[in-house]
Motif scaffolding. Structure first.
Motif, PDB file in Angstrom:
ATOM      1  N   PRO A 172       3.293  11.733   4.264  1.00 27.19           N
ATOM      2  CA  PRO A 172       3.461  10.669   5.255  1.00 27.19           C
ATOM      3  C   PRO A 172       4.200  11.090   6.524  1.00 27.19           C
ATOM      4  O   PRO A 172       5.124  11.894   6.483  1.00 27.19           O
TER       5      PRO A 172
ATOM      6  N   VAL B   7       8.069  10.302  -3.879  1.00 30.15           N
ATOM      7  CA  VAL B   7       7.587   8.929  -3.697  1.00 30.15           C
ATOM      8  C   VAL B   7       8.055   7.982  -4.802  1.00 30.15           C
ATOM      9  O   VAL B   7       8.390   6.819  -4.539  1.00 30.15           O
TER      10      VAL B   7
ATOM     11  N   ASN C 134       7.388  14.481   9.330  1.00 30.53           N
ATOM     12  CA  ASN C 134       7.467  14.120   7.913  1.00 30.53           C
ATOM     13  C   ASN C 134       8.918  13.762   7.558  1.00 30.53           C
ATOM     14  O   ASN C 134       9.815  13.848   8.402  1.00 30.53           O
TER      15      ASN C 134
ATOM     16  N   ASN D 103       0.856  -1.186   0.000  1.00 27.42           N
ATOM     17  CA  ASN D 103       0.000   0.000   0.000  1.00 27.42           C
ATOM     18  C   ASN D 103       0.901   1.249   0.000  1.00 27.42           C
ATOM     19  O   ASN D 103       1.549   1.544   0.992  1.00 27.42           O
ATOM     20  N   PRO D 104       0.948   1.972  -1.123  1.00 29.31           N
ATOM     21  CA  PRO D 104       1.880   3.104  -1.181  1.00 29.31           C
ATOM     22  C   PRO D 104       1.524   4.236  -0.214  1.00 29.31           C
ATOM     23  O   PRO D 104       2.348   5.112   0.039  1.00 29.31           O
ATOM     24  N   LYS D 105       0.317   4.208   0.342  1.00 26.90           N
ATOM     25  CA  LYS D 105      -0.066   5.286   1.271  1.00 26.90           C
ATOM     26  C   LYS D 105       0.246   4.943   2.725  1.00 26.90           C
ATOM     27  O   LYS D 105       0.308   5.817   3.586  1.00 26.90           O
ATOM     28  N   ILE D 106       0.415   3.654   3.022  1.00 25.39           N
ATOM     29  CA  ILE D 106       0.671   3.245   4.411  1.00 25.39           C
ATOM     30  C   ILE D 106       1.800   2.210   4.432  1.00 25.39           C
ATOM     31  O   ILE D 106       1.663   1.131   3.846  1.00 25.39           O
TER      32      ILE D 106
ATOM     33  N   SER E 227       9.239   8.964   1.661  1.00 27.31           N
ATOM     34  CA  SER E 227       8.753   9.879   0.628  1.00 27.31           C
ATOM     35  C   SER E 227       8.411  11.238   1.217  1.00 27.31           C
ATOM     36  O   SER E 227       7.867  11.341   2.327  1.00 27.31           O
TER      37      SER E 227
ATOM     38  N   GLU F 195       6.986   4.554   1.836  1.00 26.24           N
ATOM     39  CA  GLU F 195       6.249   5.452   0.923  1.00 26.24           C
ATOM     40  C   GLU F 195       5.111   6.162   1.656  1.00 26.24           C
ATOM     41  O   GLU F 195       4.711   7.250   1.279  1.00 26.24           O
ATOM     42  N   GLY F 196       4.563   5.509   2.686  1.00 29.44           N
ATOM     43  CA  GLY F 196       3.380   6.056   3.360  1.00 29.44           C
ATOM     44  C   GLY F 196       3.571   6.143   4.867  1.00 29.44           C
ATOM     45  O   GLY F 196       4.680   5.948   5.394  1.00 29.44           O
ATOM     46  N   HIS F 197       2.459   6.400   5.567  1.00 31.93           N
ATOM     47  CA  HIS F 197       2.522   6.624   7.015  1.00 31.93           C
ATOM     48  C   HIS F 197       3.169   5.438   7.755  1.00 31.93           C
ATOM     49  O   HIS F 197       2.991   4.282   7.380  1.00 31.93           O
TER      50      HIS F 197
END
Ligand SMILES: CCCCCCCCCCCCC/C=C/C(=O)SCCNC(=O)CCNC(=O)[C@H](O)C(C)(C)COP(=O)(O)OP(=O)(O)OC[C@H]1O[C@@H](n2cnc3c(N)ncnc32)[C@H](O)[C@@H]1OP(=O)(O)O
Length: 280
Positions: free
Chosen positions: A145, A202, A186, A74-77, A141, A121-123
């Motif tokens: 994030p 990212v 961040n 998951n690129p967001k997390i 990234s 990449e994410g959080h």
């Protein structure tokens, strides 16, 4: 009996093809990319923790593999940290096993002879931040994030070994602030305090992670491994010598009314946020 066999095989094959793997391993020439893959947010329940531990162990046993990049599908997390539902209204037996899995995964990843890089990449809050800090280098990234140990914000206390790993990474004073205030930062701020090694757009996270990994792998392997052990074994040993005590502390702490009500409030806030997001 003979006629049963193909049916059994077909069922087993179906089960294998439909059971989603919690961790995906992609082998390259001399390293592997290990992607956490537990939807929706890679929260670390017992099974995911065990799968990470097993993945690293299996790579350690593969003679062709010298390093790994830890990442997420998951690129967001990267990972939402420990699965809070494991700690909320728990069954004591499962809670104990869950904590042992967390201890084991930490010890495995922090002390593995493999060279390791986290591609974030994410959080990456709390337990996610710990996984990243266990790696030899971290690439994150730029942009949204956040990473950090936010436990105090949940009304819980990170165990001494999460603190130790953060102290080893960013020093005592920065840890005091990050941990005490439950801060998440961040990538740019992370780089300023030494939590992150490279902060990049990212789309460059994986290529830069590979570059860093190859730098670790360019060092003569026994010198690299012995140096890693020299830097990390003392910290790991502190937990190894107190595994049961640490687990009992966690279970006792977790089962208090105060912690349970803090976790209930936090879960309700997460749910409310998710519902508001879905309603948009
Ligand atoms: C005397 C002292 C003695 C001490 C002894 C030791 C004691 C030790 C105490 C215990 C300490 C343990 C250390 C703890 C470590 C942890 O890791 S705690 C977990 C901390 N994690 C978080 O705070 C992250 C929470 N999540 C988020 O901030 C966001 O979800 C996100 C990761 C930034 C992603 O945001 P977004 O993409 O917007 O997704 P959401 O809509 O928020 O979430 C989607 C669904 O996922 C659920 N969820 C999210 N995080 C978690 C989680 N960590 N666990 C379980 N579930 C999670 C969320 O509720 C949504 O669910 P649905 O509503 O069902 O869709």
């Amino acid at each position: 009996m003979l006629r049963c066999l193909p049916t059994f095989r077909a069922r087993a094959a179906r089960a294998m093809s439909t059971t989603p793997s919690l961790v995906q391993i992609e082998k390259k020439d001399n390293y592997a990319i290990v992607r956490l893959s537990r939807a929706p947010v890679n929260s670390l329940n017992m099974e995911l923790l065990q799968a990470i531990d097993e993945a690293v162990q299996s790579l350690e046993q593969d003679k062709n593999i010298k390093g790994m990049i830890l990442s997420s599908t998951n690129p967001k997390i990267f990972s939402a940290g420990l699965d809070i539902t494991e700690m909320y209204q728990p069954k004591t037996k499962r809670l104990r096993e869950f904590w042992r899995a967390f201890q084991n995964t930490y010890l495995r990843l922090y002390t593995t002879p493999l060279a390791t890089v986290a591609a974030i990449e994410g959080h990456s809050p709390a337990g996610g931040c710990l996984l990243a800090m266990c790696c030899d280098s971290r690439v994150m990234s730029l942009g949204g994030p956040l990473i950090g140990l936010n436990e105090t914000k949940l009304g819980i206390v990170a165990p001494f070994w999460m603190r130790d790993v953060m102290v080893n990474t960013i020093g005592h004073r920065e840890t005091e602030k990050m941990l005490g205030l439950g801060l998440q930062v961040n990538a740019l701020r992370g780089k300023e305090i030494g939590l992150i090694d490279e902060a990049v757009p990212v789309e460059q996270v994986h290529s830069v992670a590979e570059k860093l990994l190859l730098e670790w792998l360019s060092i003569p392997s026994s010198a690299r491994k012995l140096t890693k052990a020299m830097m990390r074994d003392e910290t790991a040993q502190k937990l190894r010598s107190r595994l049961d005590e640490d687990r009992s502390n966690f279970v006792d702490f977790c089962e208090t009314d105060k912690v349970q009500s803090a976790l209930a409030g936090y879960l309700a806030a997460l749910k409310k946020k998710a519902e508001a997001k879905a309603a948009k």
